[in-house]
Design a protein around this motif. Structure first.
Motif, PDB file in Angstrom:
ATOM      1  N   GLY A 108       0.813  -1.206   0.000  1.00  0.00           N
ATOM      2  CA  GLY A 108       0.000   0.000   0.000  1.00  0.00           C
ATOM      3  C   GLY A 108       0.847   1.257   0.000  1.00  0.00           C
ATOM      4  N   ALA A 109       1.952   1.220   0.744  1.00  0.00           N
ATOM      5  CA  ALA A 109       2.810   2.400   0.852  1.00  0.00           C
ATOM      6  C   ALA A 109       3.479   2.737  -0.475  1.00  0.00           C
ATOM      7  N   VAL A 110       4.013   1.723  -1.160  1.00  0.00           N
ATOM      8  CA  VAL A 110       4.719   2.003  -2.409  1.00  0.00           C
ATOM      9  C   VAL A 110       3.736   2.452  -3.491  1.00  0.00           C
ATOM     10  N   THR A 111       2.496   1.961  -3.440  1.00  0.00           N
ATOM     11  CA  THR A 111       1.485   2.404  -4.401  1.00  0.00           C
ATOM     12  C   THR A 111       1.083   3.848  -4.115  1.00  0.00           C
ATOM     13  N   ALA A 112       0.960   4.181  -2.831  1.00  0.00           N
ATOM     14  CA  ALA A 112       0.595   5.546  -2.448  1.00  0.00           C
ATOM     15  C   ALA A 112       1.667   6.541  -2.882  1.00  0.00           C
ATOM     16  N   GLU A 113       2.921   6.116  -2.888  1.00  0.00           N
ATOM     17  CA  GLU A 113       4.015   7.004  -3.322  1.00  0.00           C
ATOM     18  C   GLU A 113       3.811   7.444  -4.767  1.00  0.00           C
ATOM     19  N   MET A 114       3.253   6.548  -5.603  1.00  0.00           N
ATOM     20  CA  MET A 114       3.024   6.911  -6.998  1.00  0.00           C
ATOM     21  C   MET A 114       2.000   8.039  -7.110  1.00  0.00           C
ATOM     22  N   LEU A 115       1.031   8.048  -6.196  1.00  0.00           N
ATOM     23  CA  LEU A 115      -0.011   9.081  -6.241  1.00  0.00           C
ATOM     24  C   LEU A 115       0.551  10.472  -5.944  1.00  0.00           C
ATOM     25  N   LYS A 116       1.679  10.514  -5.285  1.00  0.00           N
ATOM     26  CA  LYS A 116       2.260  11.798  -4.899  1.00  0.00           C
ATOM     27  C   LYS A 116       3.034  12.467  -6.037  1.00  0.00           C
ATOM     28  N   ILE A 117       3.292  11.703  -7.101  1.00  0.00           N
ATOM     29  CA  ILE A 117       4.085  12.237  -8.208  1.00  0.00           C
ATOM     30  C   ILE A 117       3.216  13.167  -9.064  1.00  0.00           C
ATOM     31  N   ASP A 118       3.706  14.366  -9.312  1.00  0.00           N
ATOM     32  CA  ASP A 118       2.930  15.367 -10.050  1.00  0.00           C
ATOM     33  C   ASP A 118       2.611  14.927 -11.476  1.00  0.00           C
ATOM     34  N   ASP A 119       3.596  14.336 -12.137  1.00  0.00           N
ATOM     35  CA  ASP A 119       3.422  13.888 -13.517  1.00  0.00           C
ATOM     36  C   ASP A 119       3.659  12.381 -13.554  1.00  0.00           C
ATOM     37  N   PHE A 120       2.576  11.626 -13.753  1.00  0.00           N
ATOM     38  CA  PHE A 120       2.689  10.171 -13.714  1.00  0.00           C
ATOM     39  C   PHE A 120       3.619   9.631 -14.798  1.00  0.00           C
ATOM     40  N   LYS A 121       3.811  10.400 -15.855  1.00  0.00           N
ATOM     41  CA  LYS A 121       4.717   9.968 -16.915  1.00  0.00           C
ATOM     42  C   LYS A 121       6.170   9.944 -16.437  1.00  0.00           C
ATOM     43  N   LYS A 122       6.418  10.581 -15.291  1.00  0.00           N
ATOM     44  CA  LYS A 122       7.785  10.656 -14.764  1.00  0.00           C
ATOM     45  C   LYS A 122       8.035   9.659 -13.635  1.00  0.00           C
ATOM     46  N   ILE A 123       7.166   8.696 -13.469  1.00  0.00           N
ATOM     47  CA  ILE A 123       7.402   7.657 -12.463  1.00  0.00           C
ATOM     48  C   ILE A 123       8.694   6.931 -12.808  1.00  0.00           C
ATOM     49  N   LYS A 124       9.571   6.821 -11.853  1.00  0.00           N
ATOM     50  CA  LYS A 124      10.888   6.249 -12.102  1.00  0.00           C
ATOM     51  C   LYS A 124      10.852   4.728 -12.122  1.00  0.00           C
ATOM     52  N   LYS A 125      11.825   4.174 -12.829  1.00  0.00           N
ATOM     53  CA  LYS A 125      11.943   2.725 -12.919  1.00  0.00           C
ATOM     54  C   LYS A 125      12.154   2.120 -11.532  1.00  0.00           C
ATOM     55  N   GLU A 126      12.888   2.823 -10.685  1.00  0.00           N
ATOM     56  CA  GLU A 126      13.153   2.311  -9.340  1.00  0.00           C
ATOM     57  C   GLU A 126      11.852   2.128  -8.552  1.00  0.00           C
ATOM     58  N   THR A 127      10.902   3.027  -8.771  1.00  0.00           N
ATOM     59  CA  THR A 127       9.610   2.920  -8.088  1.00  0.00           C
ATOM     60  C   THR A 127       8.843   1.703  -8.579  1.00  0.00           C
ATOM     61  N   LEU A 128       8.923   1.450  -9.875  1.00  0.00           N
ATOM     62  CA  LEU A 128       8.256   0.278 -10.442  1.00  0.00           C
ATOM     63  C   LEU A 128       8.885  -1.013  -9.927  1.00  0.00           C
ATOM     64  N   VAL A 129      10.207  -0.999  -9.773  1.00  0.00           N
ATOM     65  CA  VAL A 129      10.905  -2.171  -9.223  1.00  0.00           C
ATOM     66  C   VAL A 129      10.496  -2.382  -7.769  1.00  0.00           C
ATOM     67  N   ASP A 130      10.364  -1.291  -7.022  1.00  0.00           N
ATOM     68  CA  ASP A 130       9.927  -1.390  -5.619  1.00  0.00           C
ATOM     69  C   ASP A 130       8.545  -2.037  -5.534  1.00  0.00           C
ATOM     70  N   PHE A 131       7.658  -1.619  -6.431  1.00  0.00           N
ATOM     71  CA  PHE A 131       6.318  -2.219  -6.413  1.00  0.00           C
ATOM     72  C   PHE A 131       6.407  -3.715  -6.700  1.00  0.00           C
ATOM     73  N   ALA A 132       7.192  -4.096  -7.721  1.00  0.00           N
ATOM     74  CA  ALA A 132       7.334  -5.514  -8.062  1.00  0.00           C
ATOM     75  C   ALA A 132       7.861  -6.309  -6.870  1.00  0.00           C
ATOM     76  N   ARG A 133       8.798  -5.728  -6.131  1.00  0.00           N
ATOM     77  CA  ARG A 133       9.406  -6.431  -4.992  1.00  0.00           C
ATOM     78  C   ARG A 133       8.381  -6.661  -3.881  1.00  0.00           C
ATOM     79  N   VAL A 134       7.656  -5.625  -3.496  1.00  0.00           N
ATOM     80  CA  VAL A 134       6.699  -5.795  -2.393  1.00  0.00           C
ATOM     81  C   VAL A 134       5.479  -6.601  -2.860  1.00  0.00           C
ATOM     82  N   TYR A 135       5.160  -6.541  -4.148  1.00  0.00           N
ATOM     83  CA  TYR A 135       4.091  -7.372  -4.691  1.00  0.00           C
ATOM     84  C   TYR A 135       4.456  -8.842  -4.503  1.00  0.00           C
ATOM     85  N   LEU A 136       5.688  -9.198  -4.835  1.00  0.00           N
ATOM     86  CA  LEU A 136       6.138 -10.581  -4.658  1.00  0.00           C
ATOM     87  C   LEU A 136       6.166 -10.976  -3.185  1.00  0.00           C
TER      88      LEU A 136
END
Length: 389
Positions: free
Chosen positions: A139-167
Motif C-alpha cells: 500500500g505504501a509504495v502504491t501511495a508514493e506513486m499518487l504523490k508524483i505530479d506527472d505520472f509519466k515521470k514515475i521512475k523505474k526504481e519505483t516500479l521495481v519497488d512495487f514488483a518487490r513488495v508485490y512478490l
C-alpha cells in the motif's frame, strides 16, 4: 487470433511467461495510451481490495467463503493495472521483476505454478514475511506513486519497488503466481474481448434435432384487453398468459424475451426448453442436471434479478455495456451449469440485445421476437411489419 492465443495461455500447465502476459493483456486495455490517471487510480484501488480481502479473512476466517479466489482475483487485477502502467512507460515487467529479485541471469522470467514460489527463479521463501507487513508495504509504495505530479515521470526504481513488495505480499499469502495470471487473462478476455462465434460452445449440437433448441425461431407476443401477454410459436400458443404481478406495471409480462435471448445468443435456456418441450431426455444426466427444475429456477431467478437492476437504469436504454459487478454476480448464479462456459462478454451481448427487443415489445404492447442461433442475435419485428434492427 488473440482469442485463440489467450485460450491456449490459460489452459497451459506449468510456469507462465511474464513477457507473454504483458503482450496478451494489451489487447484488453480499453484506456487511451496517454491515460495515466485512471491506471494509477485503478492500481491503488486494487491494492486496497487485496488489503480488504485479507482483513475479512483474518476477521471471519472460515466464515469468509471464497477468500482464496477473491484474493487471487485482486492480485490479478493489481498486476493488470501495473502492467498497463509499465507499458505506457515503455517498461518490461519481466525486466522489472528480474530487478526486484536481484536476479542477474538471462532468459525469460516466468510465474511459477507452485504455491509460495512466485517466480521460477525464486523457489524458496527468501522474501517471506508477515502478511500484514507485506500488505502495508504494498500500500505504501502504491501511495508514493499518487504523490508524483506527472505520472509519466514515475521512475523505474519505483516500479521495481512495487514488483518487490508485490512478490513479498504474494508469497505471504501462499498463492500460485501462475494461477493468478491465468485467472486474470481469462477474466480480462472473457469480459472485454468479443468472442469468435466458431469458438463459442453449442450445448446441444450432439443431440437429436427434436431435443435441440431451434436454430431459428419467430415468436409472436400479443397483449389482450385483460392486460396479459400471450405467446405463439409456429401457430401454437406456448406457455401461460402472463401479467406483471406487481402494483406498478413494469412490463415484466414480456420477460420471456430474456429467455429467448439466452437461447439465441448463449445457446442455453432450460425455461425455453420446457416451454417448447425439447428437453434432452436421451441423456438422463443432462435432462436432470441441466434442463429440469433447479436449472429453470436458476434462470428465472437470474432473469428477475437482472430485471430489477435494469429498471433503475432505464432498461439499459442507451447503454453499450453492463456493469462488471452485475456480470460477476451472473457468474456466481450460473456456477455448476453448462452456460458457465460462455464468456462474460457474450452475457453482456445477450442482455443488451434482449433489452433492446424488450423495450420495443413493451412500447408496442407486443411484437415478433426473432432468434437466430447461428448468428447469435435477437431482433424485433412489429406484427405485420418489417424487421426493426
Amino acid at each position: 487470433m488473440v482469442e485463440a492465443r489467450s485460450d491456449l495461455f490459460c489452459k497451459s500447465s506449468g510456469s507462465v511467461s511474464l513477457e507473454e502476459y504483458q503482450a496478451l493483456i494489451k489487447e484488453t486495455d480499453r484506456f487511451h495510451d496517454d491515460s495515466f490517471t485512471p491506471i494509477i487510480f485503478g492500481l491503488f484501488g486494487e491494492v486496497g481490495s487485496i488489503m480488504s480481502a485479507s482483513k475479512k479473512y483474518q476477521r471471519e476466517t472460515k466464515a469468509y467463503i471464497g477468500y482464496k479466489e477473491a484474493v487471487e482475483e485482486e492480485f490479478g487485477d493489481a498486476l493488470w493495472y501495473y502492467t498497463a502502467l509499465c507499458r505506457r512507460l515503455s517498461e518490461s515487467i519481466s525486466e522489472l521483476f528480474y530487478a526486484a529479485v536481484d536476479d542477474q541471469s538471462s532468459g525469460v522470467i516466468a510465474a511459477c505454478d507452485h504455491e509460495n514460489a512466485p517466480l521460477s527463479q525464486l523457489m524458496t521463501a527468501k522474501y517471506l514475511e508477515n502478511l500484514d507487513c507485506s500488505l502495508l508495504s504494498l500500500g505504501a509504495v502504491t501511495a508514493e506513486m499518487l504523490k508524483i505530479d506527472d505520472f509519466k515521470k514515475i521512475k523505474k526504481e519505483t516500479l521495481v519497488d512495487f514488483a518487490r513488495v508485490y512478490l513479498q505480499a504474494l508469497q505471504s499469502t501462499d498463492l500460485s503466481f501462475a494461477r493468478i495470471i491465468k485467472g486474470n487473462v481469462r477474466k480480462a478476455f472473457g469480459r472485454f474481448s468479443n468472442p469468435r462465434i466458431d469458438d463459442l460452445p453449442d450445448f446441444d449440437l450432439e443431440f437429436p434435432e427434436e431435443e435441440q433448441l431451434p436454430r431459428k425461431f419467430e415468436i409472436e407476443i400479443t397483449e389482450r384487453k385483460n392486460g396479459r401477454s400471450y405467446m405463439r410459436w409456429n401457430g401454437v400458443f406456448i406457455g401461460s398468459s402472463l401479467a406483471d404481478n406487481i402494483k406498478d406495471p413494469d412490463g415484466y409480462r414480456f420477460h420471456d424475451v430474456f429467455h429467448f435471448a439466452h437461447a439465441a445468443i448463449l445457446h442455453w435456456s432450460p425455461t425455453f426448453r420446457a416451454l417448447i418441450k425439447q428437453k434432452r431426455k436421451s441423456n438422463p444426466l443432462f435432462d436432470e442436471t441441466q434442463d429440469s427444475g433447479r436449472a429453470i429456477v436458476v434462470e428465472e431467478g437470474l432473469t428477475a434479478w437482472i430485471f430489477s437492476y435494469a429498471k433503475d437504469v432505464d432498461y439499459f436504454n442507451g447503454h453499450d455495456s453492463i456493469s462488471f459487478d452485475v456480470l460477476k454476480t451472473i457468474e456466481k448464479f450460473i456456477r455448476g451449469y453448462e452456460v458457465e462456459k460462455c464468456p462474460l462478454k457474450l452475457w453482456e451481448n445477450a442482455i443488451l440485445q434482449a433489452y433492446d427487443v424488450f423495450r420495443k415489445i413493451k412500447e408496442n404492447n407486443g411484437g415478433i421476437v426473432i432468434g437466430d442461433r447461428d448468428s447469435r442475435t435477437l431482433t424485433f419485428r412489429s406484427i405485420g411489419g418489417k424487421n426493426d434492427d
